[in-house]
Design an enzyme around this catalytic site. Structure first.
Site, PDB file in Angstrom:
ATOM      1  N   HIS A  53      41.503 -14.217  -7.607  1.00  0.00           N
ATOM      2  CA  HIS A  53      41.521 -13.973  -9.044  1.00  0.00           C
ATOM      3  C   HIS A  53      42.519 -12.869  -9.408  1.00  0.00           C
ATOM      4  CE1 HIS A  53      38.248 -11.144  -7.769  1.00  0.00           C
ATOM      5  NE2 HIS A  53      38.769 -10.367  -8.704  1.00  0.00           N
ATOM      6  N   SER A  85      35.286 -10.277  -3.690  1.00  0.00           N
ATOM      7  CA  SER A  85      35.436 -11.252  -4.763  1.00  0.00           C
ATOM      8  C   SER A  85      34.801 -10.730  -6.045  1.00  0.00           C
ATOM      9  CB  SER A  85      34.815 -12.592  -4.359  1.00  0.00           C
ATOM     10  OG  SER A  85      34.832 -13.512  -5.433  1.00  0.00           O
ATOM     11  N   GLY A 107      38.092  -2.988  -9.996  1.00  0.00           N
ATOM     12  CA  GLY A 107      39.213  -2.386  -9.280  1.00  0.00           C
ATOM     13  C   GLY A 107      39.094  -2.557  -7.776  1.00  0.00           C
TER      14      GLY A 107
END
Length: 476
Positions: free
Chosen positions: A213, A341, A323
């Site tokens: 992502h 993840s 983060g």
């Protein structure tokens, strides 16, 4: 820890500032040999977690369809292997001879997989997740705080429809989300993530793995906010069959050693990629919250994020925050296990966190861990001693490294006992400042220690370490 521009000829894993080292515990390798546990059944042995993981993989192949999962019992240091009833006495005898504790269970892996397939078909609801839990021999279903009303009713009825002995369901106080944020560490398109592991791409170029992502959020990445890009996304998967990205360094001369920076000038050498084992202790490094540890809770997890469904993940109770996405999950012995993840909660209240298995990511992108001239004991290492990354920092013949220790198989920061990462530690084989026991060398807040490194590399080199009184908190 402030971020510095990655030199042209050397790129260490840049995982960001360490907010709290003292919260995590890190064992370094003990003796490889297993021993008799003295429990009923003389063949049941005790194992280090990494050895148990290797044995579990071998027994899965040996047992075939009779194998119904396995987990590591950290309290007894035993590998527990599940088998389904049937005509499999011979292979069970072999499993016991190998030292595993064997127990019969009701659900086969095929039945658990069928249950997960039903959940996917009938209850793919954002904010839900499920994973196989070999300790209970059931599917662990989790719903976050957004799953209410008709959504909860649908999930609950689906779980009940699987049968009373197939799945359990619990509520999470937080909200499932990916842990990407704006801030510092590695930066791309206004997003902040964490670098996972340095690798060599299939074409021989230097690269690193991070979360998928993150890879779909931005094409180029820098090691400083608003800085010049140093790497470009080559492949990214998210959502779908994983959450991983391969990012190639723009400078082909970059040397990217296979190590994780755990803060305070200390690194842990990453020797190999390995599969997660339920029950084992793991450690996560990320740019927001630094180093934290926890336990593997489930495998082959499916998570329904707001952006879409991701399959094949590892479920843990290691905390994480925005983060930390893409950051490295690794074992006590330097095994690369996962990439952060997402999940729920934070490092104050706790929660669930999911990780992309490194083994799957490496296979998918065609990469290998480390760099040819930096991994396996070369690069900045000298015969297995001195300032090396095999246990993070300056070592002296014992099983540990770190500042302000008074013993205890450890690396770094403010702990008072046990197998840990953090200074000010009491008990066992350690190297660093302020030590008072164990197989150790060192002394004083500013003293130095010398010794013989015996846990990595190719020989009995020597090294020197300066204790810097590194404590529980490092500035970002």
């Amino acid at each position: 820890m402030s971020h510095k521009r990655i030199p042209k000829r050397k790129a260490a894993i840049a995982v960001g500032g360490v907010a709290a080292l003292g919260a995590a515990a890190l064992l370094l390798p003990n003796a490889n040999a297993s021993q008799d546990s003295g429990t009923s059944g003389a063949s049941v042995k005790t194992f280090k977690a990494d050895d148990a993981s290797d044995l579990a993989s071998q027994l899965q192949n040996l047992l075939g369809d009779a194998f119904a999962g396995s987990y590591y019992d950290a309290a007894s240091k035993q590998l527990v292997v599940n088998v389904v009833p049937g005509d499999n006495n011979n292979v069970i005898v072999q499993a016991k001879k190998a030292g595993a504790a064997v127990r019969e269970v009701d659900n086969s892996l095929a039945e658990l997989a069928a249950g997960a397939k039903t959940l996917k078909a009938e209850a793919t609801i954002p904010g839900t997740a499920w994973a196989v839990d070999p300790k209970t021999n059931k599917i662990l279903v989790t719903a976050d705080s957004t799953v209410t009303g008709s959504k909860w009713d649908t999930l609950e009825s689906t779980v009940q429809g699987l049968g009373s002995n197939m799945a359990t369901i619990k509520k999470s106080a937080g909200t499932f989300k990916t842990f990407v944020s704006g801030g510092d560490a590695i930066f791309g398109g206004g997003a902040r993530c964490s670098l996972g592991f340095n690798v060599t791409a299939g074409d021989g170029s230097p690269a690193f793995l991070t979360a998928g992502h993150c890879g779909v959020a931005a094409k180029t990445w820098s090691d400083t906010q608003d800085g010049q890009p140093i790497a470009t996304v080559d492949q990214a998967t998210f959502p779908g069959d994983g959450d991983f990205a391969l990012v190639k360094y723009d400078d082909p001369a970059t040397v990217a050693p296979s190590e994780v920076n755990v803060g305070g000038g200390k690194t842990v050498q990453i020797a190999q990629a390995e599969e997660a084992t339920v029950g084992t202790q793991v450690f996560r490094m990320g740019s927001t919250t630094g180093l934290n540890d926890g336990t593997v809770l489930g495998l082959d997890a499916t998570v329904n994020y707001p952006e879409g469904t991701v399959t094949g993940l590892i479920q843990t109770d290691v905390c994480a925050e925005p983060g930390d996405s893409g950051g490295s999950l690794f074992t006590q012995a330097g095994g690369a296990v996962g990439l952060t993840s997402g999940g729920s909660g934070d490092c104050t209240a706790g929660g669930e966190t999911f990780f992309q298995p490194v083994t799957t990511a490496l296979t998918a992108v065609g990469a290998t861990l480390g760099a040819g001239d930096a991994a396996g004991g070369a690069g900045d290492q000298a015969g297995g001693a001195g300032d090396q990354a095999g246990g993070a920092g300056d070592q002296a013949g014992g099983d540990a490294v770190g500042g302000d220790q008074a013993g205890g198989d450890a690396v770094g920061g403010d702990q008072a006992g046990g197998d840990a990462v953090g200074g000010d530690q009491a008990g066992g084989d350690a190297v660093g400042g302020d030590q008072a026991g164990g197989d150790a060398v060192g002394g004083g807040d500013t003293g130095t220690g010398t010794g013989t490194g015996d846990n990595t590399g190719t020989g009995d080199g020597t090294g020197t370490g300066t204790a810097d009184d590194s404590g529980a908190t490092q500035s970002q």
